[in-house]
Design an enzyme around this catalytic site. Structure first.
Site, PDB file in Angstrom:
ATOM      1  N   HIS A 255     -11.525 -21.619  16.827  1.00 47.16           N
ATOM      2  CA  HIS A 255     -11.602 -22.107  17.951  1.00 47.16           C
ATOM      3  C   HIS A 255     -10.674 -21.701  19.195  1.00 47.16           C
ATOM      4  O   HIS A 255      -9.213 -21.651  18.680  1.00 47.16           O
ATOM      5  CB  HIS A 255     -11.195 -23.723  17.414  1.00 47.16           C
ATOM      6  CG  HIS A 255     -11.421 -25.027  18.360  1.00 47.16           C
ATOM      7  ND1 HIS A 255     -10.142 -25.007  19.744  1.00 47.16           N
ATOM      8  CD2 HIS A 255     -12.357 -25.598  18.565  1.00 47.16           C
ATOM      9  CE1 HIS A 255     -10.316 -26.279  20.176  1.00 47.16           C
ATOM     10  NE2 HIS A 255     -11.558 -26.081  19.157  1.00 47.16           N
ATOM     11  N   GLU A 310     -17.935 -28.520  15.539  1.00 44.39           N
ATOM     12  CA  GLU A 310     -18.834 -28.083  15.959  1.00 44.39           C
ATOM     13  C   GLU A 310     -19.922 -27.794  14.389  1.00 44.39           C
ATOM     14  O   GLU A 310     -20.588 -28.221  14.879  1.00 44.39           O
ATOM     15  CB  GLU A 310     -18.718 -27.662  17.287  1.00 44.39           C
ATOM     16  CG  GLU A 310     -18.357 -27.567  18.529  1.00 44.39           C
ATOM     17  CD  GLU A 310     -16.418 -27.737  18.765  1.00 44.39           C
ATOM     18  OE1 GLU A 310     -15.802 -27.051  18.161  1.00 44.39           O
ATOM     19  OE2 GLU A 310     -16.363 -28.412  19.073  1.00 44.39           O
TER      20      GLU A 310
END
Length: 368
Positions: A255, A310
């Site tokens: 991330h 996600e």
């Protein structure tokens, strides 16, 4: 000459009491509470109340909020007619943007924005998504049920049947963790629009426009594509090794902000434990996660590439059998609580955003 910062990265654009994102420590805080704990212990309505009001509701406040949201879920007849006139080729995010614009307040009620406006938009957004989705798929429209909560109603209106409790808890946790994530692109967009003393609906329209972009709201679809390409558990390791051998990226890991475990992914892992062993598509996702983490450490030791939100979002949305076309709208249905909280906060101490720019074009002849 003024310093240039591409994308405003690292620039502080304001102060907020709503949320904290600390990527180095892996912290996500909502109004003094760990977001990951709220996601697995509180309902969507409770956390929405917290972000809007600064404290968790007592039983009476929670019951009133639920009643108010139930009453605000119905789409006005004029808006149904407008949505029906939009061609099927219009993307869902643009439908949402158009619908929110059409819900705009009368001229004399545009400033300052109010909590009832935030509640109204938050309540009706899932109904709009479900209404448009079922219309496009030639399915009968399902009206919301007053006795169902926010997350359960969304699944009910999409699917036409009362959802399983495990699915409701998983979706509720996901929506809670979508609510707030600092001064991201869409939240910043909403505050910029609102800072001009425009109305809440206009500010939310700006946020939806930012969310529509694939760099902000489209990541889960790429994880879904990866899981579908892998297909079965026995293909996971060779598939991932082939990607890594060719210098490719494993979607759903790492991330930009978090340099340790994504706290949202940790919460979703807990919230979905009841789905383990009950859904083949979800079991595949968990197997891919474990395999990918092991191989990423082998190929890229020390890089700290953990599962991000996600990945789990894709696993949940796929297990719930939601169409990819409504992934980003579903993310939007969660994030609107954060947007409206920031809009209310901006209005309380407003100053119009007016950053400077560095001119890089040619200059005219100074002697002319």
């Amino acid at each position: 000459m003024m310093a240039k910062v591409t994308g405003l990265e690292g620039v502080v654009a304001g102060e907020t009491d709503i949320g904290l994102v600390d990527g180095e420590k892996g912290h996500l805080v909502y109004r003094g509470y760990w977001a990951k704990e709220l996601a697995v212990s509180r309902s969507y309505e409770e956390v929405a109340y917290l972000l809007w009001n600064g404290h968790l509701p007592d039983p009476g406040e929670l019951e009133k909020l639920k009643q108010d949201m139930a009453g605000a879920r119905i789409i006005p007849d004029y808006l149904r007619g407008m949505i029906d006139l939009l061609p099927p080729t219009v993307p869902m995010m643009l439908v949402l943007q158009s619908a929110v614009a059409a819900l705009g307040e009368p001229v004399n009620a545009t400033w300052p924005p109010t909590l009832p406006q935030a509640l109204r938009l938050t309540s009706v957004l899932p109904t709009i998504i479900a209404y448009r989705y079922r219309k496009l798929n030639n399915l009968p429209v399902i009206e919301p049920l007053a006795e169902l909560g926010h997350a359960a109603n969304y699944l009910y209106m999409l699917k036409g049947q009362i959802p399983e409790e495990a699915h409701v808890r998983a979706l509720s946790a996901y929506l809670i963790l979508c609510m707030e994530h600092g001064m991201n692109a869409s939240t910043f967009a909403s505050r910029v629009v609102l800072s001009t003393e425009s109305d809440m609906c206009a500010a939310v329209c700006g946020a939806i426009g930012a969310m529509k972009g694939p760099l902000h709201g489209g990541a889960p679809s790429e994880v879904i594509a990866m899981l579908e390409d892998i297909g079965t558990m026995d293909r996971a390791e060779p598939w991932i090794r082939a990607v890594l051998d060719n210098g490719g990226k494993i979607m759903g890991f790492g991330h930009r902000i978090y340099k340790t475990k994504d706290p949202r992914a940790e919460a979703l892992m807990i919230a979905t434990v009841e789905m383990n062993g009950k859904d083949p598509s979800f079991d595949l996702a968990i197997h891919v996660e474990h395999t990918a983490i092991r191989l990423l450490e082998e190929y890229k030791p020390g890089r700290r590439l953990f599962t991000n939100v996600e990945f789990y979002a894709a696993a949940i949305l796929r297990a719930l059998q939601l169409d990819p076309e409504i992934f980003t709208p579903t993310f939007t249905a969660g994030r609107i609580v954060g947007w409206t909280s920031h809009i209310l906060e901006q209005a309380a101490n407003n100053r119009i955003f007016r950053p400077q720019s560095v001119y890089t074009g040619p200059m005219p002849d100074l002697e002319a």
